[in-house]
Write a protein that holds these residues in place. Structure first.
Motif, PDB file in Angstrom:
ATOM      1  N   GLN A  62       0.821  -1.216   0.000  1.00 50.31           N
ATOM      2  CA  GLN A  62       0.000   0.000   0.000  1.00 50.31           C
ATOM      3  C   GLN A  62       0.854   1.265   0.000  1.00 50.31           C
ATOM      4  O   GLN A  62       0.472   2.285  -0.577  1.00 50.31           O
ATOM      5  N   ASP A  66       0.384   4.277  -2.483  1.00 48.97           N
ATOM      6  CA  ASP A  66       0.136   5.640  -1.987  1.00 48.97           C
ATOM      7  C   ASP A  66       1.086   6.665  -2.585  1.00 48.97           C
ATOM      8  O   ASP A  66       0.800   7.873  -2.549  1.00 48.97           O
ATOM      9  N   ARG A  99      -5.845  11.070  -1.678  1.00 48.44           N
ATOM     10  CA  ARG A  99      -5.798  10.288  -0.430  1.00 48.44           C
ATOM     11  C   ARG A  99      -6.153  11.244   0.691  1.00 48.44           C
ATOM     12  O   ARG A  99      -5.522  12.291   0.852  1.00 48.44           O
ATOM     13  N   TYR A 149      -8.015   0.151  -6.035  1.00 47.38           N
ATOM     14  CA  TYR A 149      -7.272   1.289  -5.476  1.00 47.38           C
ATOM     15  C   TYR A 149      -8.143   2.472  -5.062  1.00 47.38           C
ATOM     16  O   TYR A 149      -7.666   3.353  -4.350  1.00 47.38           O
TER      17      TYR A 149
END
Ligand code: CDT
Length: 311
Positions: A62, A66, A99, A149
């Motif tokens: 991850q 990211d 994010r 995602y």
């Protein structure tokens, strides 16, 4: 008095996996300067414009995923876009991977923002229709892991008073769904900006390149005409990390006509003077929603997702 917004579609050629944000942003600022020189007041960039189209890879770490996301917008690496907006008096649409910490958890969205000519973020949209799949698919020559995602957008299809008109946004696969345009049409949208990353070939079925371009154009042309709105569709194009991505960025008039179209698979600007009142006669005649829509017959559209044939 006419309300003409000169719009530029800023198609981007491929972005490599290891291309730093600063390099992509540099290419985008160069296109903004060119747009300004051509008299544009608004620039549309592609979906996930700051990085390569990373959903083509199955990534289990991850932290590595990211790295393709922005935790803050603007951040120092993309600040030159916002500075250029203010310096040139140029609004823009930007697609990026968002994010964010919300409701006590980290969330990931495929997002687009609307930035006005003062460099302020005045609108946000999170992609609703996420195509592809969530797990590695060994049958595919490349993956399409948007369902892995990102989570589906939670903001609906808002429109915004900006750039002298009523502007809406959607992202790539959204353009294939008439509901996308109709929900914005019901809010009087005058220009829909959208970015896309679409492989030239279908990864799982035989489908000609010609047909895929036709579907791309047809979706945007129908959305434009049926809602009396301009549509500006902008690609990330060319051979990106071994996958050929569709070009063909275009500006579609409210009549459904394509009035400007990119000719290359690289960084390229298309520009058109969009009269924001050009769709008015369509909204007042054949698609006068208040006069002609029959919502008592449309219930299935919001009560059912899949097909249920008669018994
Ligand atoms: N980015 C994006 O939404 N692309 C899709 C490709 C579909 S293939 C799973 C599109 O509709 O263009």
């Amino acid at each position: 008095m006419t309300r003409v917004l000169t719009v530029a579609g800023a198609q981007l050629g491929p972005i490599a996996r290891d291309e730093p944000r600063s390099q992509a942003v540099g290419r985008m600022v160069a296109l903004m300067e060119k747009a300004h020189a051509k008299g544009a007041g608004f620039v549309v960039f592609p979906e996930l414009a700051l990085t390569t189209f990373f959903p083509r890879w199955f990534i289990t770490d991850q932290a590595e995923v990211d790295r393709f996301f922005e935790a803050i917008m603007p951040n120092p690496e993309v600040q030159p876009l916002f500075d250029a907006a203010r310096r040139l008096g140029l609004g823009f649409y930007l697609g990026y991977a968002e994010r964010v910490r919300e409701a006590g958890r980290v969330r990931h969205f495929n997002t687009a923002i609307l930035v006005d000519a003062s460099g302020a973020i005045v609108g946000r949209y999170r992609k609703v229709h996420l195509p592809g799949h969530a797990e590695f698919d060994p049958k595919r020559p490349w993956q399409h892991l948007e369902k892995r995602y990102f989570e589906p957008g939670d903001l609906g299809f808002p429109v915004f008073r900006a750039m002298g008109g009523i502007l809406g946004m959607c992202i790539c696969n959204d353009r294939r769904w008439p509901e996308t345009f109709r929900v914005m049409g019901l809010q009087g949208v005058e220009l829909v900006a959208l970015g896309y990353n679409t492989p030239v070939r279908n990864a799982v079925a035989r489908e000609s390149e010609h047909l895929r371009m036709m579907h791309n154009q047809m979706s945007m042309q129908a959305g434009a005409y049926q809602n009396g709105t301009w549509v500006v569709g902008v690609a990330k194009a060319g051979a990106e990390e071994g996958v050929d991505m569709m070009a063909g960025s275009c500006i579609v008039a409210p009549t459904g006509e394509i009035v400007a179209q990119a000719m290359t698979e690289g960084d390229e600007l298309i520009v058109y003077d969009c009269d924001l009142d050009a769709g008015r006669y369509i909204k007042e005649t054949v698609f006068n929603f208040a006069a002609h829509r029959r919502i008592e017959h449309y219930g299935l559209i919001t009560s059912q997702t899949g097909v249920v044939p008669p018994a």
